[in-house]
Motif scaffolding. Structure first.
Motif, PDB file in Angstrom:
ATOM      1  N   MET A 133       0.829  -1.209   0.000  1.00  0.00           N
ATOM      2  CA  MET A 133       0.000   0.000   0.000  1.00  0.00           C
ATOM      3  C   MET A 133       0.863   1.258   0.000  1.00  0.00           C
ATOM      4  SD  MET A 133      -3.072   1.021  -0.134  1.00  0.00           S
ATOM      5  CE  MET A 133      -3.983   2.536   0.079  1.00  0.00           C
ATOM      6  N   LEU A 166       0.974  -7.932 -12.307  1.00  0.00           N
ATOM      7  CA  LEU A 166       0.898  -8.123 -10.858  1.00  0.00           C
ATOM      8  C   LEU A 166       0.189  -9.407 -10.442  1.00  0.00           C
ATOM      9  CD1 LEU A 166       0.033  -4.474  -9.764  1.00  0.00           C
ATOM     10  CD2 LEU A 166       2.258  -5.612  -9.616  1.00  0.00           C
ATOM     11  N   PRO A 191       2.232   2.217  -3.857  1.00  0.00           N
ATOM     12  CA  PRO A 191       1.297   2.945  -4.719  1.00  0.00           C
ATOM     13  C   PRO A 191       0.990   4.350  -4.205  1.00  0.00           C
ATOM     14  CG  PRO A 191       0.478   0.736  -4.248  1.00  0.00           C
ATOM     15  CD  PRO A 191       1.662   0.946  -3.376  1.00  0.00           C
ATOM     16  N   ALA A 242       2.271   3.017 -11.742  1.00  0.00           N
ATOM     17  CA  ALA A 242       0.888   3.029 -12.229  1.00  0.00           C
ATOM     18  C   ALA A 242       0.228   4.378 -12.020  1.00  0.00           C
ATOM     19  CB  ALA A 242       0.088   1.926 -11.541  1.00  0.00           C
ATOM     20  N   SER A 243       0.540   5.008 -10.888  1.00  0.00           N
ATOM     21  CA  SER A 243      -0.055   6.314 -10.599  1.00  0.00           C
ATOM     22  C   SER A 243       0.396   7.368 -11.603  1.00  0.00           C
ATOM     23  CB  SER A 243       0.319   6.757  -9.188  1.00  0.00           C
ATOM     24  OG  SER A 243       1.734   6.800  -9.040  1.00  0.00           O
ATOM     25  N   THR A 246       7.702  -5.913  -9.840  1.00  0.00           N
ATOM     26  CA  THR A 246       6.362  -5.643  -9.299  1.00  0.00           C
ATOM     27  C   THR A 246       6.303  -4.295  -8.569  1.00  0.00           C
ATOM     28  OG1 THR A 246       6.938  -6.948  -7.329  1.00  0.00           O
ATOM     29  CG2 THR A 246       5.716  -8.058  -9.074  1.00  0.00           C
ATOM     30  N   ASP A 247       7.356  -3.966  -7.829  1.00  0.00           N
ATOM     31  CA  ASP A 247       7.341  -2.724  -7.051  1.00  0.00           C
ATOM     32  C   ASP A 247       7.215  -1.499  -7.948  1.00  0.00           C
ATOM     33  OD1 ASP A 247       7.567  -4.211  -4.799  1.00  0.00           O
ATOM     34  OD2 ASP A 247       9.593  -3.572  -4.249  1.00  0.00           O
ATOM     35  N   MET A 286      -0.925  -3.636 -16.101  1.00  0.00           N
ATOM     36  CA  MET A 286      -0.748  -3.690 -14.650  1.00  0.00           C
ATOM     37  C   MET A 286      -1.358  -4.949 -14.034  1.00  0.00           C
ATOM     38  SD  MET A 286      -1.946  -0.903 -11.792  1.00  0.00           S
ATOM     39  CE  MET A 286      -1.846  -1.286 -10.045  1.00  0.00           C
ATOM     40  N   TRP A 293       3.669  -1.023  -9.289  1.00  0.00           N
ATOM     41  CA  TRP A 293       2.824  -0.380  -8.288  1.00  0.00           C
ATOM     42  C   TRP A 293       3.117   1.115  -8.200  1.00  0.00           C
ATOM     43  CZ3 TRP A 293      -1.457  -2.224  -6.672  1.00  0.00           C
ATOM     44  CH2 TRP A 293      -1.641  -3.589  -6.404  1.00  0.00           C
TER      45      TRP A 293
END
Length: 267
Positions: free
Chosen positions: A1, A140, A4, A80-81, A73-74, A136, A77
């Motif tokens: 959490m 993920l 992101p 993506a924003s 993966t990190d 994404m 995350w």
């Protein structure tokens, strides 16, 4: 959490900070120029972060299918924003540009303004939305931890973005005829060709070498959805590269014509 959330704070925060700094330091720049330069700098920073992550992932994966790297993966995350932020930032640049032309419908937020923006930048917005809604989730949740090497390769495609961004900034600042713009244009074509087009046959070649499959047979050994996904990603890259080449040809012919008109005629 946390990752992101940090992305959602980092990219808009950086954009607003850059706008403030540029507006303070360069008071003669219009609001449109300030917003565009800020948006392009943030885009370049994201691209450098993505391509650096990609290089680190690719360099660390000896087994192209099974080796893991947490950045695969990190960074998805975290990054993506950026896609969501960039759509908003592009709209702000478009809004300020059109408002500067004294268009009545751009005095505030309107459906007409949004529609015109989507029509103007449809392919780029679609690209961002596809990354958010397709790339994404697949990266993920659906690939079962396989293929970090290839995720790294996809990150490397962003290496051309800083040069594309620099070209837009130079044009916005009226430097489209400068030597710097010409050199940057060559770098755009080179990095785009290597990192966004030739990267795809390279990935197929690496996969074939790993499993002793000839390059021309690799596609037959892959699941159909992998080939379809690659084709969907490659298609807009080919279209954009065609546009870049057409623009480069147009600029070259214009420069050639200008040079010829300034060359004194001899009898």
């Amino acid at each position: 959490m946390i990752i992101p959330l940090s992305g959602f704070l980092f990219f808009p925060g950086l954009f607003l900070t850059l706008k403030h700094v540029i507006k303070t330091r360069f008071k003669n720049l219009k609001d449109t120029d300030v917003a565009l330069v800020s948006e392009r700098i943030v885009s370049s920073i994201h691209a450098l972060m993505a391509s650096t992550s990609g290089v680190l992932i690719v360099a660390s994966c000896r087994d192209i299918m099974n080796d893991r790297h947490r950045l695969a993966t990190d960074f998805v995350w975290f990054g993506a924003s950026y896609m969501a932020y960039d759509i908003c930032a592009m709209y702000q640049v478009h809004h300020l540009s059109e408002r500067g032309k004294c268009c009545e419908e751009y005095k505030g937020l309107s459906l007409h303004a949004i529609t015109k923006f989507l029509h103007k930048d449809f392919l780029l917005v679609l690209h961002h939305m596809a990354l958010l809604t397709v790339f994404m989730p697949v990266t993920l949740f659906l690939r079962r931890g396989l293929g970090d090497f290839f995720i790294g390769c996809f990150f490397i495609t962003e290496l051309s973005t800083p040069f594309v961004s620099a070209g837009k900034v130079l044009i916005q600042l009226g430097l489209q005829d400068s030597t710097l713009h010409k050199v940057n244009g060559l770098m755009v074509l080179l990095t785009f060709l290597l990192c966004r087009i030739l990267l795809f046959p390279f990935m197929y070649w690496v996969y074939g070498r790993n499993y002793n499959i000839p390059l021309y047979k690799v596609a037959l050994h892959l699941p159909w959805h992998c080939n379809l996904g690659n084709l969907c990603i490659l298609a807009p890259q080919l279209y954009w590269f065609f546009l870049l080449c057409r623009k480069a040809r147009r600029l070259y012919l214009r420069q050639l014509k200008t040079h010829s008109s300034h060359t004194p005629k001899t009898s």
